[in-house]
Design an enzyme around this catalytic site. Structure first.
Site, PDB file in Angstrom:
ATOM      1  N   PRO A  57      -0.489 -13.083  -7.935  1.00 38.55           N
ATOM      2  CA  PRO A  57       0.383 -11.970  -8.276  1.00 38.55           C
ATOM      3  C   PRO A  57       1.114 -12.299  -9.573  1.00 38.55           C
ATOM      4  O   PRO A  57       1.673 -13.393  -9.693  1.00 38.55           O
ATOM      5  CB  PRO A  57       1.373 -11.921  -7.099  1.00 38.55           C
ATOM      6  CG  PRO A  57       1.407 -13.319  -6.558  1.00 38.55           C
ATOM      7  CD  PRO A  57       0.044 -13.908  -6.829  1.00 38.55           C
ATOM      8  N   MET A  58       1.085 -11.395 -10.533  1.00 34.51           N
ATOM      9  CA  MET A  58       1.810 -11.645 -11.782  1.00 34.51           C
ATOM     10  C   MET A  58       2.487 -10.366 -12.254  1.00 34.51           C
ATOM     11  O   MET A  58       1.810  -9.367 -12.558  1.00 34.51           O
ATOM     12  CB  MET A  58       0.855 -12.174 -12.866  1.00 34.51           C
ATOM     13  CG  MET A  58       0.432 -13.621 -12.647  1.00 34.51           C
ATOM     14  SD  MET A  58      -0.557 -14.280 -13.986  1.00 34.51           S
ATOM     15  CE  MET A  58      -2.146 -13.547 -13.646  1.00 34.51           C
ATOM     16  N   ALA A  59       3.830 -10.420 -12.302  1.00 34.09           N
ATOM     17  CA  ALA A  59       4.605  -9.267 -12.755  1.00 34.09           C
ATOM     18  C   ALA A  59       4.195  -8.929 -14.187  1.00 34.09           C
ATOM     19  O   ALA A  59       4.041  -9.824 -15.021  1.00 34.09           O
ATOM     20  CB  ALA A  59       6.093  -9.591 -12.689  1.00 34.09           C
ATOM     21  N   CYS A  76      10.166 -16.640  -6.976  1.00 34.67           N
ATOM     22  CA  CYS A  76      10.449 -16.164  -8.338  1.00 34.67           C
ATOM     23  C   CYS A  76      11.698 -16.852  -8.885  1.00 34.67           C
ATOM     24  O   CYS A  76      12.763 -16.805  -8.274  1.00 34.67           O
ATOM     25  CB  CYS A  76      10.628 -14.649  -8.363  1.00 34.67           C
ATOM     26  SG  CYS A  76      10.983 -14.060 -10.025  1.00 34.67           S
ATOM     27  N   GLY A 120      -1.281 -23.053  -9.199  1.00 34.60           N
ATOM     28  CA  GLY A 120      -0.709 -23.807 -10.309  1.00 34.60           C
ATOM     29  C   GLY A 120      -1.742 -24.605 -11.069  1.00 34.60           C
ATOM     30  O   GLY A 120      -2.359 -25.525 -10.534  1.00 34.60           O
ATOM     31  N   ASP A 121      -1.980 -24.181 -12.332  1.00 32.41           N
ATOM     32  CA  ASP A 121      -2.823 -24.928 -13.268  1.00 32.41           C
ATOM     33  C   ASP A 121      -4.290 -24.989 -12.860  1.00 32.41           C
ATOM     34  O   ASP A 121      -4.995 -25.935 -13.224  1.00 32.41           O
ATOM     35  CB  ASP A 121      -2.279 -26.358 -13.471  1.00 32.41           C
ATOM     36  CG  ASP A 121      -0.811 -26.376 -13.886  1.00 32.41           C
ATOM     37  OD1 ASP A 121      -0.326 -25.341 -14.385  1.00 32.41           O
ATOM     38  OD2 ASP A 121      -0.151 -27.415 -13.707  1.00 32.41           O
TER      39      ASP A 121
HETATM   40  C1  FMN Z   1       3.535 -13.445 -16.233  1.00 35.95           C
HETATM   41  C2  FMN Z   1       3.658 -14.025 -14.842  1.00 35.95           C
HETATM   42  C3  FMN Z   1       4.165 -13.233 -13.829  1.00 35.95           C
HETATM   43  C4  FMN Z   1       4.263 -13.747 -12.528  1.00 35.95           C
HETATM   44  N1  FMN Z   1       4.703 -12.928 -11.528  1.00 35.95           N
HETATM   45  C5  FMN Z   1       4.695 -13.375 -10.246  1.00 35.95           C
HETATM   46  C6  FMN Z   1       4.998 -12.491  -9.161  1.00 35.95           C
HETATM   47  O1  FMN Z   1       5.257 -11.287  -9.350  1.00 35.95           O
HETATM   48  N2  FMN Z   1       4.987 -13.010  -7.913  1.00 35.95           N
HETATM   49  C7  FMN Z   1       4.686 -14.337  -7.664  1.00 35.95           C
HETATM   50  O2  FMN Z   1       4.688 -14.754  -6.500  1.00 35.95           O
HETATM   51  N3  FMN Z   1       4.362 -15.171  -8.672  1.00 35.95           N
HETATM   52  C8  FMN Z   1       4.342 -14.722  -9.931  1.00 35.95           C
HETATM   53  N4  FMN Z   1       3.955 -15.562 -10.942  1.00 35.95           N
HETATM   54  C9  FMN Z   1       3.508 -16.936 -10.611  1.00 35.95           C
HETATM   55  C10 FMN Z   1       1.980 -16.986 -10.423  1.00 35.95           C
HETATM   56  O3  FMN Z   1       1.597 -16.217  -9.310  1.00 35.95           O
HETATM   57  C11 FMN Z   1       1.478 -18.428 -10.250  1.00 35.95           C
HETATM   58  O4  FMN Z   1       2.009 -18.980  -9.060  1.00 35.95           O
HETATM   59  C12 FMN Z   1       1.852 -19.320 -11.426  1.00 35.95           C
HETATM   60  O5  FMN Z   1       1.608 -18.670 -12.653  1.00 35.95           O
HETATM   61  C13 FMN Z   1       1.078 -20.656 -11.415  1.00 35.95           C
HETATM   62  O6  FMN Z   1      -0.301 -20.428 -11.450  1.00 35.95           O
HETATM   63  P1  FMN Z   1      -1.190 -20.530 -12.836  1.00 35.95           P
HETATM   64  O7  FMN Z   1      -0.947 -21.912 -13.393  1.00 35.95           O
HETATM   65  O8  FMN Z   1      -2.594 -20.322 -12.331  1.00 35.95           O
HETATM   66  O9  FMN Z   1      -0.702 -19.472 -13.749  1.00 35.95           O
HETATM   67  C14 FMN Z   1       3.873 -15.085 -12.249  1.00 35.95           C
HETATM   68  C15 FMN Z   1       3.367 -15.865 -13.298  1.00 35.95           C
HETATM   69  C16 FMN Z   1       3.248 -15.360 -14.570  1.00 35.95           C
HETATM   70  C17 FMN Z   1       2.692 -16.241 -15.658  1.00 35.95           C
END
Ligand code: FMN
Length: 354
Positions: free
Chosen positions: A24-26, A108, A209-210
């Protein structure tokens, strides 16, 4: 025996076809992003966090996040809030909207969210976090899951105390992004904590994460015993990363494929958000798609300057004429928008173009 990334798994009674979950990414996880994620092999996709207060007040924009496409399942919709009753009410709406899973955001780190007592703040309020989980789990019949960080302060191990309690309160799975809230996105995700959490609970744990490659995904699955990995930033403008992680297919996309996927993404997003919101929202995606050495940098700068999304589409088709045929095929495979689930009484106008 180690699970393969292509294996299906069960989140309570929901069958998830692969072990890759789209994060999920806002500001990113619009319907077009989730649908595309499913097409490229994500077994589960998730909405961005949706405010339970917004749902309670029937805020038009918030309700727009509850639109579920026929080709998104299995889909989790994530809610955030700090009050058990409102969270339970929001969860009922999410279930009625057609989500297969209600996910709750306990991670968050952004001040606007934590100062209302929601998000990562709940990592330091275990009683309240459990009360919310209990209220939400008893309000709906679909599985309820929680996504959290390791804790608020650097080095915190709060997630290991809280995780088992959340499961006792009714959580059917946990996602851990093992950075502290204070860290935001700096440093690295410490998946030794994920491994510890897996040992402590008897529900699936998803490692976030990563995770940016198949090699990394396999290493994290192997070293943690997690049920699945979650991919976030690595999939921004790059659905091919999901294909590489799930299938091991690392063929780089052609320019035509990139342009076709981007045009489809633009069109779908305009349908969802309307031209006015979509044209600003989409700008960050141009760099994400066109980077990776796929198109020269000045081309991205040119797209960002254009006023309308139609101009963007025209420019992309001129730069990669072969994209038209790919696009036609992709569009033919999309389900009819009429098949989207809309809650009774939900305003249609917000989708700008219906
Ligand atoms: C732009 C952005 C928005 C995010 N929004 C949310 C969100 O709405 N809810 C949530 O649980 N995590 C949110 N995250 C966290 C991601 O879901 C994820 O846990 C985090 O980016 C680590 O994973 P990655 O290294 O694969 O990016 C957000 C991350 C990014 C970069």
């Amino acid at each position: 025996m180690q699970a393969s990334l292509r294996d299906s798994w069960l989140l309570r009674d929901v069958e998830i076809p692969t072990r890759v979950v789209l994060a999920p990414m806002a500001g990113v996880s619009v319907q077009a992003f989730r649908r595309q994620g499913r097409r490229f092999g994500a077994g589960l996709v998730c909405s961005e966090m949706v405010s339970c207060a917004g749902i309670e007040h029937r805020n038009e924009r918030t309700l727009g996040y509850l639109r579920v496409g026929a080709d998104e399942h299995p889909l989790a919709i994530q809610i955030f809030g700090s009050e058990p009753r409102t969270m339970a009410e929001a969860a009922r709406m999410v279930e009625a909207a057609g989500a297969d899973i209600v996910d709750m955001n306990f991670g968050c780190p952004v001040g606007k969210v934590t100062k209302t007592g929601a998000g990562a703040h709940l990592l330091e309020r275990p009683e309240l976090a459990c009360a919310i989980t209990e209220a939400v789990a008893s309000a709906v019949s679909v599985p309820v899951t929680v996504k959290m960080r390791r804790g608020v302060q650097d080095g915190s191990r709060a997630c290991l105390e809280l995780g088992p309690r959340l499961v006792e309160a009714g959580a059917a799975a946990l996602t851990l992004h093992p950075r502290s809230a204070k860290q935001m996105y700096t440093g690295v995700a410490d998946h030794t904590l994920t491994a510890e959490l897996v040992e402590l609970v008897d529900v699936p744990v998803i490692a976030s994460g990563d995770i940016v490659s198949r090699v990394r995904a396999e290493a994290v699955l192997r070293s943690t015993g997690a049920a699945a990995v979650m991919v976030g930033r690595g999939a921004q403008g790059n659905p091919w990363a999901i294909r590489e992680i799930v299938l091991g297919d690392d063929t780089p996309p052609s320019r035509e494929e990139v342009a076709a996927e981007l045009i489809l993404f633009v069109r779908e997003t305009v349908r969802e958000l309307g031209e006015r919101r979509a044209s600003g929202f989409l700008k960050k995606f141009y760099g994400w798609y066109l980077g990776h050495g796929r198109f020269p940098k000045p081309f991205k700068n040119e797209l960002v300057q254009l006023q309308t999304t139609e101009e963007v589409v025209t420019r992309l088709l001129a730069a990669a004429p072969g994209a038209a045929a790919i696009l036609e095929r992709l569009e033919a495979e999309l389900p009819d928008p009429e098949d989207d689930v809309l809650l009774d009484g939900m305003p249609i106008s917000i989708y700008g173009g219906g």
